[in-house]
Structure formats: structure tokens, C-alpha cells
Write a protein that holds these residues in place. Structure first.
Motif, PDB file in Angstrom:
ATOM      1  N   PRO A  78       0.800  -1.224   0.000  1.00 28.85           N
ATOM      2  CA  PRO A  78       0.000   0.000   0.000  1.00 28.85           C
ATOM      3  C   PRO A  78       0.835   1.278   0.000  1.00 28.85           C
ATOM      4  CG  PRO A  78      -0.749  -1.509   1.717  1.00 28.85           C
ATOM      5  CD  PRO A  78       0.518  -2.062   1.162  1.00 28.85           C
ATOM      6  N   HIS A  79       2.091   1.188   0.422  1.00 28.47           N
ATOM      7  CA  HIS A  79       2.920   2.379   0.562  1.00 28.47           C
ATOM      8  C   HIS A  79       3.920   2.574  -0.585  1.00 28.47           C
ATOM      9  CE1 HIS A  79       5.241  -0.935   2.157  1.00 28.47           C
ATOM     10  NE2 HIS A  79       6.324  -0.217   1.950  1.00 28.47           N
ATOM     11  N   SER A  80       3.900   1.701  -1.577  1.00 23.87           N
ATOM     12  CA  SER A  80       4.838   1.848  -2.703  1.00 23.87           C
ATOM     13  C   SER A  80       4.198   1.267  -3.962  1.00 23.87           C
ATOM     14  CB  SER A  80       6.164   1.151  -2.397  1.00 23.87           C
ATOM     15  OG  SER A  80       6.016  -0.255  -2.462  1.00 23.87           O
ATOM     16  N   ASN A  81       4.988   1.162  -5.009  1.00 25.52           N
ATOM     17  CA  ASN A  81       4.448   0.681  -6.282  1.00 25.52           C
ATOM     18  C   ASN A  81       4.747  -0.799  -6.547  1.00 25.52           C
ATOM     19  OD1 ASN A  81       7.184   0.972  -6.674  1.00 25.52           O
ATOM     20  ND2 ASN A  81       7.002   1.784  -8.738  1.00 25.52           N
ATOM     21  N   TRP A  82       5.136  -1.564  -5.548  1.00 21.39           N
ATOM     22  CA  TRP A  82       5.440  -2.975  -5.755  1.00 21.39           C
ATOM     23  C   TRP A  82       4.165  -3.811  -5.829  1.00 21.39           C
ATOM     24  CZ3 TRP A  82       9.985  -5.326  -6.851  1.00 21.39           C
ATOM     25  CH2 TRP A  82      11.126  -4.520  -6.782  1.00 21.39           C
ATOM     26  N   THR A  83       4.133  -4.708  -6.821  1.00 22.45           N
ATOM     27  CA  THR A  83       2.996  -5.591  -7.039  1.00 22.45           C
ATOM     28  C   THR A  83       3.506  -6.964  -7.471  1.00 22.45           C
ATOM     29  OG1 THR A  83       1.774  -3.671  -7.846  1.00 22.45           O
ATOM     30  CG2 THR A  83       0.778  -5.807  -8.216  1.00 22.45           C
ATOM     31  N   TRP A  84       2.859  -8.020  -6.990  1.00 22.62           N
ATOM     32  CA  TRP A  84       3.215  -9.396  -7.345  1.00 22.62           C
ATOM     33  C   TRP A  84       1.982 -10.091  -7.902  1.00 22.62           C
ATOM     34  CZ3 TRP A  84       4.655  -6.740  -3.115  1.00 22.62           C
ATOM     35  CH2 TRP A  84       6.008  -6.643  -2.830  1.00 22.62           C
ATOM     36  N   TYR A  85       2.176 -10.816  -8.998  1.00 22.94           N
ATOM     37  CA  TYR A  85       1.105 -11.584  -9.626  1.00 22.94           C
ATOM     38  C   TYR A  85       1.581 -13.035  -9.753  1.00 22.94           C
ATOM     39  CZ  TYR A  85      -0.515  -6.976 -11.222  1.00 22.94           C
ATOM     40  OH  TYR A  85      -0.937  -5.677 -11.295  1.00 22.94           O
ATOM     41  N   PRO A  86       1.401 -13.886  -8.742  1.00 21.19           N
ATOM     42  CA  PRO A  86       1.886 -15.262  -8.828  1.00 21.19           C
ATOM     43  C   PRO A  86       1.026 -16.132  -9.741  1.00 21.19           C
ATOM     44  CG  PRO A  86       0.759 -14.925  -6.758  1.00 21.19           C
ATOM     45  CD  PRO A  86       0.789 -13.586  -7.456  1.00 21.19           C
ATOM     46  N   PHE A  87       1.699 -16.986 -10.496  1.00 19.21           N
ATOM     47  CA  PHE A  87       1.025 -17.932 -11.382  1.00 19.21           C
ATOM     48  C   PHE A  87       1.106 -19.357 -10.823  1.00 19.21           C
ATOM     49  CE2 PHE A  87       1.421 -21.073 -14.832  1.00 19.21           C
ATOM     50  CZ  PHE A  87       0.128 -20.994 -15.330  1.00 19.21           C
ATOM     51  N   SER A  88       2.263 -19.700 -10.259  1.00 20.35           N
ATOM     52  CA  SER A  88       2.441 -21.057  -9.747  1.00 20.35           C
ATOM     53  C   SER A  88       3.304 -21.033  -8.486  1.00 20.35           C
ATOM     54  CB  SER A  88       3.092 -21.950 -10.810  1.00 20.35           C
ATOM     55  OG  SER A  88       4.401 -21.494 -11.094  1.00 20.35           O
ATOM     56  N   MET A  89       3.264 -22.144  -7.738  1.00 20.69           N
ATOM     57  CA  MET A  89       4.074 -22.280  -6.530  1.00 20.69           C
ATOM     58  C   MET A  89       4.481 -23.740  -6.377  1.00 20.69           C
ATOM     59  SD  MET A  89       3.246 -21.132  -2.587  1.00 20.69           S
ATOM     60  CE  MET A  89       1.852 -22.208  -2.364  1.00 20.69           C
ATOM     61  N   ASP A  90       5.758 -23.962  -6.061  1.00 14.57           N
ATOM     62  CA  ASP A  90       6.202 -25.338  -5.844  1.00 14.57           C
ATOM     63  C   ASP A  90       5.972 -25.735  -4.386  1.00 14.57           C
ATOM     64  OD1 ASP A  90       8.300 -24.302  -4.318  1.00 14.57           O
ATOM     65  OD2 ASP A  90       9.829 -24.693  -5.833  1.00 14.57           O
ATOM     66  N   GLU A  91       6.298 -26.980  -4.072  1.00 18.15           N
ATOM     67  CA  GLU A  91       6.041 -27.498  -2.731  1.00 18.15           C
ATOM     68  C   GLU A  91       6.896 -26.828  -1.656  1.00 18.15           C
ATOM     69  OE1 GLU A  91       8.942 -29.781  -5.031  1.00 18.15           O
ATOM     70  OE2 GLU A  91       6.817 -29.504  -5.376  1.00 18.15           O
ATOM     71  N   ASP A  92       7.975 -26.140  -2.053  1.00 17.59           N
ATOM     72  CA  ASP A  92       8.835 -25.441  -1.100  1.00 17.59           C
ATOM     73  C   ASP A  92       8.406 -23.995  -0.865  1.00 17.59           C
ATOM     74  OD1 ASP A  92      10.493 -27.684  -0.725  1.00 17.59           O
ATOM     75  OD2 ASP A  92      11.676 -27.168  -2.503  1.00 17.59           O
ATOM     76  N   GLY A  93       7.353 -23.553  -1.542  1.00 21.61           N
ATOM     77  CA  GLY A  93       6.851 -22.202  -1.333  1.00 21.61           C
ATOM     78  C   GLY A  93       7.391 -21.155  -2.285  1.00 21.61           C
ATOM     79  N   TYR A  94       8.157 -21.588  -3.300  1.00 23.54           N
ATOM     80  CA  TYR A  94       8.666 -20.637  -4.290  1.00 23.54           C
ATOM     81  C   TYR A  94       7.604 -20.398  -5.357  1.00 23.54           C
ATOM     82  CZ  TYR A  94      13.283 -20.834  -2.276  1.00 23.54           C
ATOM     83  OH  TYR A  94      14.333 -20.731  -1.416  1.00 23.54           O
ATOM     84  N   CYS A  95       7.280 -19.126  -5.552  1.00 24.31           N
ATOM     85  CA  CYS A  95       6.270 -18.732  -6.526  1.00 24.31           C
ATOM     86  C   CYS A  95       6.931 -18.207  -7.786  1.00 24.31           C
ATOM     87  CB  CYS A  95       5.391 -17.629  -5.954  1.00 24.31           C
ATOM     88  SG  CYS A  95       4.505 -18.091  -4.475  1.00 24.31           S
ATOM     89  N   PHE A  96       6.275 -18.405  -8.912  1.00 18.08           N
ATOM     90  CA  PHE A  96       6.712 -17.839 -10.178  1.00 18.08           C
ATOM     91  C   PHE A  96       5.594 -16.947 -10.689  1.00 18.08           C
ATOM     92  CE2 PHE A  96       6.814 -17.698 -14.790  1.00 18.08           C
ATOM     93  CZ  PHE A  96       8.101 -17.217 -14.986  1.00 18.08           C
ATOM     94  N   GLY A  97       5.967 -15.772 -11.158  1.00 16.66           N
ATOM     95  CA  GLY A  97       4.965 -14.868 -11.710  1.00 16.66           C
ATOM     96  C   GLY A  97       5.583 -13.544 -12.114  1.00 16.66           C
ATOM     97  N   LEU A  98       4.741 -12.558 -12.229  1.00 21.30           N
ATOM     98  CA  LEU A  98       5.162 -11.224 -12.629  1.00 21.30           C
ATOM     99  C   LEU A  98       5.371 -10.389 -11.375  1.00 21.30           C
ATOM    100  CD1 LEU A  98       5.294  -9.374 -15.305  1.00 21.30           C
ATOM    101  CD2 LEU A  98       3.146  -8.479 -14.443  1.00 21.30           C
ATOM    102  N   VAL A  99       6.478  -9.650 -11.345  1.00 21.54           N
ATOM    103  CA  VAL A  99       6.780  -8.746 -10.238  1.00 21.54           C
ATOM    104  C   VAL A  99       6.975  -7.360 -10.826  1.00 21.54           C
ATOM    105  CG1 VAL A  99       8.340  -8.219  -8.339  1.00 21.54           C
ATOM    106  CG2 VAL A  99       7.930 -10.605  -8.978  1.00 21.54           C
ATOM    107  N   SER A 100       6.246  -6.399 -10.302  1.00 26.63           N
ATOM    108  CA  SER A 100       6.348  -5.031 -10.772  1.00 26.63           C
ATOM    109  C   SER A 100       6.786  -4.146  -9.618  1.00 26.63           C
ATOM    110  CB  SER A 100       5.001  -4.553 -11.317  1.00 26.63           C
ATOM    111  OG  SER A 100       5.060  -3.189 -11.627  1.00 26.63           O
ATOM    112  N   GLY A 101       7.863  -3.424  -9.837  1.00 27.15           N
ATOM    113  CA  GLY A 101       8.377  -2.499  -8.834  1.00 27.15           C
ATOM    114  C   GLY A 101       9.120  -1.410  -9.566  1.00 27.15           C
ATOM    115  N   HIS A 102      10.422  -1.469  -9.471  1.00 30.12           N
ATOM    116  CA  HIS A 102      11.241  -0.524 -10.231  1.00 30.12           C
ATOM    117  C   HIS A 102      11.165  -0.857 -11.720  1.00 30.12           C
ATOM    118  CE1 HIS A 102      12.727   1.081  -6.525  1.00 30.12           C
ATOM    119  NE2 HIS A 102      13.107  -0.119  -6.148  1.00 30.12           N
ATOM    120  N   GLU A 103      11.069  -2.134 -12.013  1.00 32.40           N
ATOM    121  CA  GLU A 103      10.894  -2.631 -13.376  1.00 32.40           C
ATOM    122  C   GLU A 103       9.860  -3.746 -13.317  1.00 32.40           C
ATOM    123  OE1 GLU A 103      14.505  -3.830 -15.255  1.00 32.40           O
ATOM    124  OE2 GLU A 103      15.585  -2.076 -14.562  1.00 32.40           O
ATOM    125  N   VAL A 104       9.400  -4.163 -14.472  1.00 35.42           N
ATOM    126  CA  VAL A 104       8.446  -5.275 -14.537  1.00 35.42           C
ATOM    127  C   VAL A 104       9.194  -6.469 -15.096  1.00 35.42           C
ATOM    128  CG1 VAL A 104       6.280  -6.087 -15.525  1.00 35.42           C
ATOM    129  CG2 VAL A 104       6.557  -3.672 -14.956  1.00 35.42           C
TER     130      VAL A 104
END
Length: 106
Positions: free
Chosen positions: A35-61
Motif C-alpha cells: 500500500p505504501h509503494s508501487n510494488w505488485t506481485w502476480y503469482p502464477f504457480s508455486m512449488d512445494e517449497d513455497g517458491y512462486c513464479f509470476g510477474l513482479v512489478s516495482g522498479h521494473e516489470v
């Protein structure tokens, strides 16, 4: 707020089993934001260890990986935490990427 509900976990983990998904036409499961910055995460998948893959938008996309604990444990200025957008409607990555002023190639 619980970021990764059981329903979200299940969808993310089922997407992890998909092979050769054309990301331009794939839809992320949910949207997280600071809420206090421009960072956004859009997860598509997650493995059994909790690692997510997706789009991350902050300084760059960019497409990349992040661990769910990074989002769950983050505490920003004045104790502000990452939130899940409860009113977000899933869109394909190509549209999200274009929205964030990034040209999607792939």
C-alpha cells in the motif's frame, strides 16, 4: 490478512504442474501489493517449497521467482504489510504487463 489461503495455494500448486504454458495467455491466481509503494506481485504457480513464479512489478516489470515467506514476513514503514487485492479480476499476463508499461515478448 492471510495472503496465501488454502484455495490460492491449491490453484498455485496445480499451475506448477502445467508444462510449456504460454505465459502471455496465462492468468495469475491473485495479486499482492504494498500500500505504501508501487510494488505488485502476480503469482502464477508455486512449488512445494513455497517458491512462486509470476510477474513482479516495482522498479521494473519482470517475470521471476519469489518465496511466499518474503511476502508474508515483510513489514514496511509504520508496520505496513503486503496485502492481497480482494477486488482484483484475473487478466492474462500480456494485459497486466502492458498495464505496467512493459512490452511482453514471448
Amino acid at each position: 490478512m492471510i495472503l496465501f489461503t488454502k484455495e490460492i495455494e491449491k490453484k498455485l500448486q496445480s499451475n506448477n504442474k502445467l508444462n510449456d504454458v504460454a505465459l502471455a495467455k496465462a492468468k495469475p491466481v491473485c495479486k499482492f501489493f504494498t500500500p505504501h509503494s508501487n510494488w505488485t506481485w502476480y503469482p502464477f504457480s508455486m512449488d512445494e517449497d513455497g517458491y512462486c513464479f509470476g510477474l513482479v512489478s516495482g522498479h521494473e516489470v519482470e517475470y521471476g521467482m519469489f518465496h511466499r515467506s518474503e511476502l508474508e514476513n515483510y513489514v514496511g514503514p509504520m508496520g505496513i504489510r503486503i496485502e492481497r487485492d480482494l477486488y482484483w479480476t484475473p487478466q492474462i499476463f500480456a494485459l497486466i504487463s502492458a498495464h505496467h508499461k512493459n512490452i511482453f515478448v514471448g
